[in-house]
Design an enzyme around this catalytic site. Structure first.
Site, PDB file in Angstrom:
ATOM      1  CG  HIS A 275      -1.633  -1.224   1.533  1.00  0.00           C
ATOM      2  ND1 HIS A 275      -2.869  -1.506   0.980  1.00  0.00           N
ATOM      3  CD2 HIS A 275      -1.339  -2.270   2.350  1.00  0.00           C
ATOM      4  CE1 HIS A 275      -3.299  -2.667   1.436  1.00  0.00           C
ATOM      5  NE2 HIS A 275      -2.396  -3.166   2.260  1.00  0.00           N
TER       6      HIS A 275
HETATM    7  O1  RIB Z   1      -4.423  -0.482   5.285  1.00  0.00           O
HETATM    8  C1  RIB Z   1      -3.073  -0.421   4.905  1.00  0.00           C
HETATM    9  C2  RIB Z   1      -2.326   0.543   5.752  1.00  0.00           C
HETATM   10  O2  RIB Z   1      -2.358   0.120   7.105  1.00  0.00           O
HETATM   11  C3  RIB Z   1      -0.820   0.632   5.393  1.00  0.00           C
HETATM   12  O3  RIB Z   1      -0.358   1.930   5.662  1.00  0.00           O
HETATM   13  C4  RIB Z   1      -0.182  -0.349   6.330  1.00  0.00           C
HETATM   14  O4  RIB Z   1       1.167   0.003   6.678  1.00  0.00           O
HETATM   15  C5  RIB Z   1      -1.047  -0.198   7.551  1.00  0.00           C
HETATM   16  O5  RIB Z   1      -0.547   0.889   8.291  1.00  0.00           O
END
Ligand code: RIB
Ligand code: CA
Length: 350
Positions: A275
């Protein structure tokens, strides 16, 4: 790239975390990125562990000179929930990093964000990879922040896809929904009363939000790690032909092995949604995503949906759009860039 003239100055707020660490490596590996500073908040693990992971990672990459500050250590209005099952008890999966030796900044995270934005009005892009606690506190301290920043890029929310924390909620927003509501409102149109002498544009650029809709298209698979390792001149576990070990590839292999095991159990594939690096890459190159301007508000009182990024796709509220939500991402181009840039970073002697 010649010096700072053509580089994008970036502030990162993170909860390092495995994919946060990949985003930091991508930033360091990107010649067009000037990594101004990093602020840490609680999320994947507690804030102090985040600050330790962040500094240890920067030192691993040979960049102990980047300022790292810790911010608020709990969400604004509710107890902290962390996710050791996703990122490991210390937030970096199976990886081991030498204890950080670089000092923690004496500045408080929200203050650093405000001070740097005031120092470089209109220049800084703030990229958030974590719950929005520090950014909420920053904008409460400085209501002009949306106009002092060049852009805010958020990894967070799920705008028309299933959640990863509750059925309709995404982790970063669900950990601290009150902060998310403050930020989504403050960076929206016609927010705080402007002082006559206020600097910057009348209306700030809407934040770019990359939710699970696009970040779950950024899937790192074992073959991607193998290609990155090959570019760095070693095996996927970091071993070089001469028997020595590439420390960055070894870190990636150990951290991602934990993350891929998690995704294998929960998402049905042996790989990892990365992500945060996608959000960082989009901040450097917005052509990686296609966005739509929509109105988003955060549910705070839902029995089942607290933390949902409620998105008015049909404009039934009649409110001006406050977010540019990413609806498509060129994940193939992003992944190729990630492999190339981080592979070259790992290959560089240090
Ligand atoms: O949902 C994904 C996010 O949540 C990313 O930033 C991951 O590192 C967690 O923090
Ligand atoms: Ca994160």
């Amino acid at each position: 790239m010649n010096g700072n003239a053509s580089r994008t100055p970036i502030l990162v707020d993170c909860d390092t975390g495995i994919d946060d660490s990949l985003a930091l490596l991508y930033a360091l590996a990107s010649p067009e990125c000037e990594l101004v500073a990093v602020t840490c908040t609680a999320g994947n693990v507690d804030a102090r562990q985040v600050a330790e992971n962040t500094r240890a990672l920067l030192e691993l990459a040979g960049r102990p000179n980047v300022e790292v500050a810790i911010g608020r250590e709990t969400p604004l209005a509710r107890a902290l929930v962390t996710t050791p099952e996703t990122h490991g008890p210390r937030g970096i999966g199976h990886a081991e990093l030498p204890p950080a030796t670089m000092p923690l900044s004496p500045r408080y995270g929200p203050d650093l964000i405000v001070e740097e934005a005031r120092r470089r009005p209109g220049e800084l892009t703030l990229v958030t990879l974590a719950p929005l606690t520090n950014v909420a506190l920053a904008v409460l301290r400085e209501p002009e922040l949306p106009r002092l920043l060049r852009r805010l890029v958020i990894m967070g929310g799920s705008y028309r896809s299933a959640g990863n924390t509750a059925p309709t909620t995404e982790w970063n927003v669900s950990v601290d929904p009150e902060s998310a509501k403050i930020v989504f409102e403050a960076f929206g149109p016609g927010s705080a009363e402007r002082s006559a002498a206020a600097a910057g544009p009348a209306e700030p650029a809407r934040p770019i939000a990359l939710g699970l809709d696009v970040t779950e298209k950024a899937r790192m698979l074992p073959e991607h790690l193998a290609a990155l390792a090959a570019r760095a001149g070693c095996a996927p576990d970091g071993r070089r032909p001469d028997g020595t070990v590439n420390p960055i590839v070894r870190y990636l292999a150990d951290a991602l092995r934990f993350y891929m095991e998690f995704h294998s159990r929960h998402d049905g594939f042996y790989g990892a949604f990365i992500h945060d690096p996608l959000a960082l890459a989009a901040a450097l190159d917005p052509t990686l995503v296609r966005t739509e301007a929509v109105t988003v508000d955060i549910e705070l009182g839902g029995r089942l949906t607290t933390g949902e990024t409620v998105t008015d796709w049909r404009r039934v509220w009649g409110r001006a759009p406050n977010v540019d939500v990413a609806v498509e991402a060129d994940s193939a181009r992003f992944m190729a860039q990630f492999i190339e840039r981080v592979g070259d970073l790992a290959a560089a002697p240090r």
